[in-house]
Design a protein around this motif. Structure first.
Motif, short mmCIF file in Angstrom:
data_model
loop_
_atom_site.label_atom_id
_atom_site.label_comp_id
_atom_site.label_asym_id
_atom_site.label_seq_id
_atom_site.Cartn_x
_atom_site.Cartn_y
_atom_site.Cartn_z
N MET A 1 56.52 12.70 78.83
CA MET A 1 57.71 12.62 77.99
C MET A 1 58.06 14.00 77.44
SD MET A 1 58.39 10.17 74.67
CE MET A 1 58.28 8.71 75.71
N ILE A 2 59.35 14.29 77.39
CA ILE A 2 59.84 15.60 76.95
C ILE A 2 60.42 15.49 75.54
CG2 ILE A 2 61.51 17.44 77.42
CD1 ILE A 2 61.34 16.62 80.39
N SER A 3 60.04 16.42 74.68
CA SER A 3 60.58 16.46 73.32
C SER A 3 61.14 17.85 73.04
CB SER A 3 59.50 16.11 72.29
OG SER A 3 59.99 16.30 70.98
N SER A 4 62.33 17.88 72.42
CA SER A 4 62.97 19.15 72.08
C SER A 4 63.08 19.35 70.57
CB SER A 4 64.38 19.20 72.70
OG SER A 4 65.18 18.14 72.17
N ILE A 5 62.30 18.60 69.81
CA ILE A 5 62.41 18.65 68.34
C ILE A 5 62.19 20.06 67.81
CG2 ILE A 5 61.36 17.85 66.18
CD1 ILE A 5 60.79 15.20 67.57
N GLU A 6 61.21 20.76 68.38
CA GLU A 6 60.89 22.11 67.91
C GLU A 6 61.43 23.20 68.83
OE1 GLU A 6 59.44 22.63 65.06
OE2 GLU A 6 59.07 20.51 64.63
N ALA A 7 62.12 22.81 69.89
CA ALA A 7 62.55 23.78 70.90
C ALA A 7 63.55 24.79 70.34
CB ALA A 7 63.16 23.05 72.09
N LYS A 8 63.40 26.02 70.79
CA LYS A 8 64.29 27.12 70.35
C LYS A 8 64.74 27.92 71.56
CE LYS A 8 61.09 28.55 67.50
NZ LYS A 8 60.24 27.35 67.26
N ILE A 9 66.03 28.26 71.58
CA ILE A 9 66.56 29.12 72.64
C ILE A 9 66.26 30.57 72.28
CG2 ILE A 9 68.65 29.91 73.82
CD1 ILE A 9 69.89 27.17 73.24
N LYS A 10 65.56 31.27 73.16
CA LYS A 10 65.22 32.67 72.93
C LYS A 10 66.06 33.62 73.78
CE LYS A 10 62.68 33.46 70.33
NZ LYS A 10 62.83 33.50 68.86
N ALA A 11 66.61 33.12 74.87
CA ALA A 11 67.47 33.95 75.72
C ALA A 11 68.34 33.04 76.58
CB ALA A 11 66.64 34.88 76.61
N CYS A 12 69.56 33.50 76.85
CA CYS A 12 70.49 32.68 77.63
C CYS A 12 71.45 33.59 78.40
CB CYS A 12 71.27 31.75 76.71
SG CYS A 12 72.55 30.77 77.52
N VAL A 13 71.63 33.28 79.68
CA VAL A 13 72.59 34.02 80.51
C VAL A 13 73.48 33.00 81.20
CG1 VAL A 13 72.91 35.73 82.32
CG2 VAL A 13 70.84 35.79 80.92
N ILE A 14 74.77 33.28 81.24
CA ILE A 14 75.74 32.38 81.86
C ILE A 14 76.49 33.11 82.97
CG2 ILE A 14 77.70 30.83 81.48
CD1 ILE A 14 76.97 30.82 78.50
N PRO A 50 69.63 14.73 78.81
CA PRO A 50 69.61 13.96 80.07
C PRO A 50 68.20 13.71 80.62
CG PRO A 50 71.15 15.81 80.19
CD PRO A 50 70.28 16.03 79.00
N PHE A 51 67.20 14.42 80.13
CA PHE A 51 65.87 14.33 80.72
C PHE A 51 65.08 13.20 80.05
CE2 PHE A 51 67.31 18.61 81.53
CZ PHE A 51 66.95 18.82 82.85
N LYS A 52 65.26 12.00 80.58
CA LYS A 52 64.61 10.82 80.01
C LYS A 52 63.47 10.28 80.87
CE LYS A 52 68.71 9.25 77.45
NZ LYS A 52 69.49 10.46 77.63
N SER A 53 63.49 10.63 82.14
CA SER A 53 62.48 10.11 83.06
C SER A 53 61.15 10.85 82.91
CB SER A 53 62.97 10.24 84.50
OG SER A 53 61.95 9.88 85.42
N VAL A 119 56.00 18.76 76.40
CA VAL A 119 55.98 17.87 77.55
C VAL A 119 54.61 17.19 77.59
CG1 VAL A 119 55.29 19.78 79.08
CG2 VAL A 119 56.27 17.68 80.06
N ASP A 120 54.64 15.87 77.58
CA ASP A 120 53.42 15.06 77.55
C ASP A 120 52.50 15.47 76.41
OD1 ASP A 120 54.36 13.67 79.71
OD2 ASP A 120 53.25 14.82 81.19
N GLY A 121 53.09 15.76 75.25
CA GLY A 121 52.31 16.07 74.05
C GLY A 121 51.80 17.48 73.96
N ILE A 122 52.12 18.33 74.93
CA ILE A 122 51.63 19.71 74.94
C ILE A 122 52.81 20.66 74.71
CG2 ILE A 122 50.53 21.51 76.32
CD1 ILE A 122 49.06 19.30 77.83
N SER A 123 52.66 21.59 73.76
CA SER A 123 53.71 22.56 73.45
C SER A 123 53.62 23.73 74.43
CB SER A 123 53.56 23.07 72.01
OG SER A 123 54.56 24.03 71.72
N THR A 124 54.76 24.13 74.96
CA THR A 124 54.78 25.22 75.94
C THR A 124 56.17 25.84 76.00
OG1 THR A 124 54.33 25.77 78.27
CG2 THR A 124 55.40 23.67 77.84
N ASN A 125 56.28 26.99 76.62
CA ASN A 125 57.59 27.60 76.88
C ASN A 125 58.19 26.96 78.13
OD1 ASN A 125 57.06 29.24 74.71
ND2 ASN A 125 56.41 30.98 75.95
N ALA A 126 59.49 27.10 78.27
CA ALA A 126 60.16 26.50 79.42
C ALA A 126 61.37 27.33 79.80
CB ALA A 126 60.58 25.06 79.12
#
Length: 343
Positions: A1-14, A50-53, A119-126
């Motif tokens: 399971m994916i959680s974005s509660i603590e997620a932060k954007i550190k860089a973005c390119v469009i 959108p990431f529910k699966s 993701v699955d209870g483990i905090s990591t960068n993405a």
């Protein structure tokens, strides 16, 4: 399971990536996008919702993972996030090269670096790779001195991410842990995102093992003769679902529990070997099951008996209470259903 509660954007390119078949080209940014503080919350919702699966993938290549372009670009960003602009340009060019199907639409392509994802209870960068292709029309109401004014404007709906991919900085040696969505293309054109661009395949985890076993059973049962109608096939599928809802599966015990006779058990095991080779997958002889991987709709057509254009019989169990026969006078087949209560 994916959680974005603590997620932060550190860089973005469009960037903007067009359809190569129509020679639309790419519009590439020369710098990172950094004006997202005021809309950070909305972007997180847009990118993650959108990431529910619980189905995850991993990067691969038939020869060596180092030849997978996205895998190598992602690896460079994880190793040094300051390279995201350069790597995002390479990713855009690679995506453009794969955008050759006539139904593929051009759109904005986002490469985003996140911290503190779970993701699955483990905090990591993405790292997120996203593409928005479709625009909605919005109405803007403006108050004037003597009334109101209505204007229309094209924009992206926060509820409609067209294509997305989240790569979590875990299990690098196995091709990372990857989540994928494609809410636009479902046919052959969809393969350009998952197969041609990302080049990912389902991870060999308990979720996919459970799904693969259910698909194996469905494929095996579908090719069995239906001399006695579809009752037996529905029975086998219902037994398969019931067995996969237990905590774990042992293939030998599973086959005996579902198919019963030694002859059918032997045929199932032989079919399993062929099925794995044809699809380049491996189903372990013993694995823990994941109940969320079992979707009733995946077996729906196998447990439903359609009678001409008049009746459908949905069999969810109790196969011993349904009998099939033939009426000589009418020259028609019939089913008898035995029950205690009508609801």
């Amino acid at each position: 399971m994916i959680s974005s509660i603590e997620a932060k954007i550190k860089a973005c390119v469009i960037h903007r990536v067009g359809n190569k078949l129509r020679d639309e080209g790419c519009i590439l940014s020369e710098k990172q996008y950094d004006d997202y503080d005021s809309i950070h919350e909305f972007l997180i919702e847009y990118f993650f919702s959108p990431f529910k699966s619980e189905e995850y993938y991993s990067f691969y290549h038939n020869i060596d993972k180092s030849m997978n372009e996205v895998y190598m670009c992602v690896h460079e960003i994880f190793s040094n996030p300051n390279t995201i602009l350069h790597q995002s340009i390479d990713l855009s060019k690679h995506l453009y090269e794969q955008s050759t199907h006539p139904k593929v639409k051009g759109g904005e392509f986002y490469v985003v670096y996140f911290e503190d994802c779970i993701v699955d209870g483990i905090s990591t960068n993405a790292i997120g790779l996203f593409k928005s292709e479709n625009k909605d029309t919005y109405l803007k109401i403006q108050h004037k001195s003597n009334g109101f004014m209505i204007e229309s404007e094209k924009g992206i709906s926060l509820n409609k991410l067209d294509k997305g991919c989240l790569i979590f900085n875990r299990e690098k040696e196995n091709g990372y842990v990857v989540a994928v969505v494609d809410n636009v293309n479902k046919g052959a054109e969809a393969k350009y995102w998952t197969d041609d661009f990302l080049h990912v395949r389902p991870r060999k985890d308990n979720f996919n093992q459970t799904q693969n076993m259910l698909s194996l059973c469905k494929s095996f049962v579908s090719q069995l003769p239906a001399e006695s109608g579809k009752i037996e096939k529905a029975t086998y599928m219902n037994r398969s679902v019931a067995a996969l809802k237990e905590e774990s599966v042992n293939v030998d015990t599973f086959a005996e529990q579902v198919f019963g006779t030694p002859e059918l058990v032997s045929k199932f095991k032989q079919y399993k070997e062929t099925y794995q080779k044809e699809r380049d997958i491996e189903i372990d002889d013993h694995f823990a099951t994941v109940s969320n991987a079992i979707k009733r709709k995946a077996t729906g057509t196998m447990t439903t008996i359609k009678l001409d254009k008049n009746f459908d019989i949905n069999i969810h169990g109790g196969e011993q209470y349904i009998e099939r026969g033939y009426d000589e006078e009418r020259g028609m087949y019939y089913y008898q259903l035995f029950f205690r209560e009508e609801r």
